[in-house]
Design an enzyme around this catalytic site. Structure first.
Site, short mmCIF file in Angstrom:
data_model
loop_
_atom_site.label_atom_id
_atom_site.label_comp_id
_atom_site.label_asym_id
_atom_site.label_seq_id
_atom_site.Cartn_x
_atom_site.Cartn_y
_atom_site.Cartn_z
N GLU A 129 -5.55 -8.46 -0.51
CA GLU A 129 -6.16 -8.28 0.81
C GLU A 129 -7.63 -7.95 0.62
O GLU A 129 -7.98 -7.09 -0.19
CB GLU A 129 -5.52 -7.12 1.59
CG GLU A 129 -4.15 -7.40 2.12
CD GLU A 129 -3.60 -6.26 2.98
OE1 GLU A 129 -4.40 -5.62 3.70
OE2 GLU A 129 -2.39 -6.03 2.92
N GLU B 184 0.82 -1.22 0.00
CA GLU B 184 0.00 0.00 0.00
C GLU B 184 0.85 1.27 0.00
O GLU B 184 0.78 2.09 0.92
CB GLU B 184 -0.94 -0.03 1.20
CG GLU B 184 -1.87 -1.23 1.18
CD GLU B 184 -2.83 -1.30 2.36
OE1 GLU B 184 -2.51 -0.78 3.43
OE2 GLU B 184 -3.92 -1.88 2.20
C1 BG6 Z 1 -4.29 -3.21 5.21
C2 BG6 Z 1 -2.90 -3.55 5.69
O1 BG6 Z 1 -4.37 -1.92 4.82
O2 BG6 Z 1 -5.31 -3.35 6.14
C3 BG6 Z 1 -2.86 -4.72 6.67
O3 BG6 Z 1 -2.06 -3.83 4.60
C4 BG6 Z 1 -3.94 -4.50 7.70
O4 BG6 Z 1 -1.58 -4.81 7.21
C5 BG6 Z 1 -5.29 -4.48 6.99
O5 BG6 Z 1 -3.94 -5.42 8.73
C6 BG6 Z 1 -6.46 -4.35 7.91
O6 BG6 Z 1 -6.32 -3.23 8.70
P1 BG6 Z 1 -6.45 -3.30 10.28
O7 BG6 Z 1 -6.14 -1.94 10.74
O8 BG6 Z 1 -7.83 -3.71 10.53
O9 BG6 Z 1 -5.44 -4.31 10.71
#
Ligand code: BG6
Length: 484
Positions: free
Chosen positions: A382, A188
């Site tokens: 993701e 990201e």
């Molecule tokens: C993404 C990141 O933006 O979001 C991850 O690359 C992260 O590392 C994921 O865990 C979810 O976000 P959060 O804040 O709920 O862990």
């Protein structure tokens, strides 16, 4: 048209959120190791969670415990990777996205030689993946750069970081190239502006001769150049390798069809795309450059930077997608949180407990937009839903809300492929519960596998298969045809 037969189904994790063992085997401190858990702050206020000062870093360094620094302990993947990978294999994973902790190989980022213990750990992980026929997809930098480089250079503001990163990347290609075909440079990359410390090691109170905004754009430029040079070296060192770039896909809608709202949404989307444009088209977009000039920001470049960017573009585009957001010219509209960003509340969408707006159609929209704009292979690296899970009295976890979220998103994904999107994989975040990036909570869970640990590190760390575990297993074995 169906998903391709060799579709890379799997999950995504990062070193700093799962490994733990933050100071074992000569690992150095990373920026993640100073992320403090603040239970008193509203979980929707991501800025309050991610603000860091030099004083806070000094306090963290003086605290040898893991209690308030959950990323130091993760979920102990460092010692339990075999068990975890076997559980992923049981679900039928074809791929696992992991990241390498730069600080396991180069504790301060500036050592002459890489740390042998760090190399051995990742070799063991890759061996275990190979045994289980799971393809690794490896991110070189996922919010875990050496803390020492943040302190010494204010992170990526300094050009020096480019050379140090490329050196680290070369070690990874030489040591792990026989195991890894798919690489990613920065997780990201666009997030430097949203959380400058986590992504680029920039501490605001260290911005002495320049503003924070100037630091952000300069750091971004250095990361683009480093990514391009790493891409070049990856291709040279590992024949047939594929290097991707990665975007947080922050799909933005206008709140109404009022032209002012439409314009704001357009600007927001163009600013998001700019980061992928630079890495896929190999040059800064004209509108983005003008925006920098209008802000009075002058990026310091060497004479060959533009050529480096142009000659070493990414082979594929990876992106994360969790939520969509909405823009409005009317500042009185109710706001809600998203993935480290705010937006106007969309009346047509439900939200998670953290305020992230659930929008499966937005995933299809994103896939179509990205395919049309870039025309390179795409992978969703993701996607997932953070939620609090409850164990029933018989020790089971019925996470039907998670299944519902994933089912709807996968359905839209399959339909996008039917419309012609060239998608080669889907690795959901995160197949096993881990520490939240934005809030450092353990209780914000994403996994198919439950981990017995609370926000303060209490628990047995036992792994338990949730209902979604069995559901995802069926999704994979049917190549996305059985979603019910
Ligand atoms: C993404 C990141 O933006 O979001 C991850 O690359 C992260 O590392 C994921 O865990 C979810 O976000 P959060 O804040 O709920 O862990």
């Amino acid at each position: 048209m169906h998903l391709r037969k060799d579709f890379l189904w799997g999950g995504a994790i990062s070193a700093n959120q799962v490994e733990g063992a933050w100071n074992s085997d000569d690992k150095g401190m990373s920026v993640a190791d100073v992320a403090v858990f603040k239970p008193s702050i509203d979980v929707k206020d991501y800025k309050a969670h991610n603000t860091i000062t030099s004083e806070m870093i000094a306090d963290a360094k003086n605290d040898p415990e893991t209690k308030w620094y959950p990323k130091r302990r993760g979920i102990d993947f460092y010692h339990r990777y075999q068990e975890d990978i076997q559980l992923f294999a049981e679900m039928g994973f074809k791929a696992l996205r992991i990241s390498i902790a730069w600080t396991r190989l180069f504790p301060t980022g500036e050592e002459e030689q890489a740390n042998a213990a760090g190399i051995e750990f990742y070799r063991n992980v890759f061996e275990e993946l190979k045994k289980n026929n799971i393809e690794p997809i490896v991110t070189l930098s996922h919010y875990e750069m050496p803390l020492a480089l943040s302190e010494k250079y204010n992170g990526w503001v300094e050009r020096k970081l480019v050379d140090l990163f490329v050196k680290y990347a070369e070690v990874c290609f030489k040591e792990f190239g026989s195991y890894v075909k798919y690489w990613l440079t920065f997780n990201e990359i666009d997030s430097v502006g949203r959380h400058p410390f986590i992504t680029a090691g920039i501490v605001e109170d260290q911005c002495i001769d320049y503003s924070l905004e100037e630091a952000v754009y300069q750091a971004l430029h250095h990361q683009y150049v480093a990514a391009a040079l790493a891409t070049k070296r990856c291709h040279e060192i590992i024949p047939g390798s594929q290097m991707g770039c990665m975007l947080t896909k922050l799909t933005t809608y206008p709140t109404t069809c009022k032209p002012e709202d439409v314009l704001l949404a357009l600007e927001s989307n163009l600013n998001n795309y700019a980061h992928a444009d630079i890495q896929i088209f190999g040059k800064y977009p004209q509108l983005y450059e003008q925006q920098l000039r209008n802000k009075g920001i002058k990026i310091i470049k060497t004479a060959i930077d533009d050529q480096i960017l142009e000659e070493n573009t990414a082979d594929y585009l990876a992106f994360s997608y969790y939520m969509s957001r909405t823009e409005s010219a009317d500042s009185n509209r109710e706001q809600t949180a998203g993935n480290t960003i705010m937006g106007v509340k969309n009346p047509y969408l439900p939200s998670t407990e953290w305020g992230w707006q659930i929008d499966s159609v937005g995933l299809k929209i994103s896939l179509l937009e990205l395919q049309d704009r870039y025309n390179v292979p795409l992978i969703i690296v993701e996607n997932g839903m953070g939620a609090k899970d409850e164990c029933t009295s018989d020790g089971e976890i019925h996470d039907t809300y998670r299944i519902d979220y994933l089912r709807k998103h996968i359905k839209e994904m399959v339909e996008a492929v039917e419309l012609g999107v060239d998608l080669f994989g889907y690795t959901s975040w995160a197949p096993i519960d881990s520490i939240s990036v934005s809030t450092s909570q353990m209780s914000k869970r994403y996994g198919y596998i439950y981990v017995d640990q609370d926000d303060l590190g209490e628990g047995t760390l036992e792994r338990v298969r949730k209902e979604s575990f069995f559901w995802y297993k069926n999704v994979i074995s049917s190549n996305g045809e059985v979603l019910e």
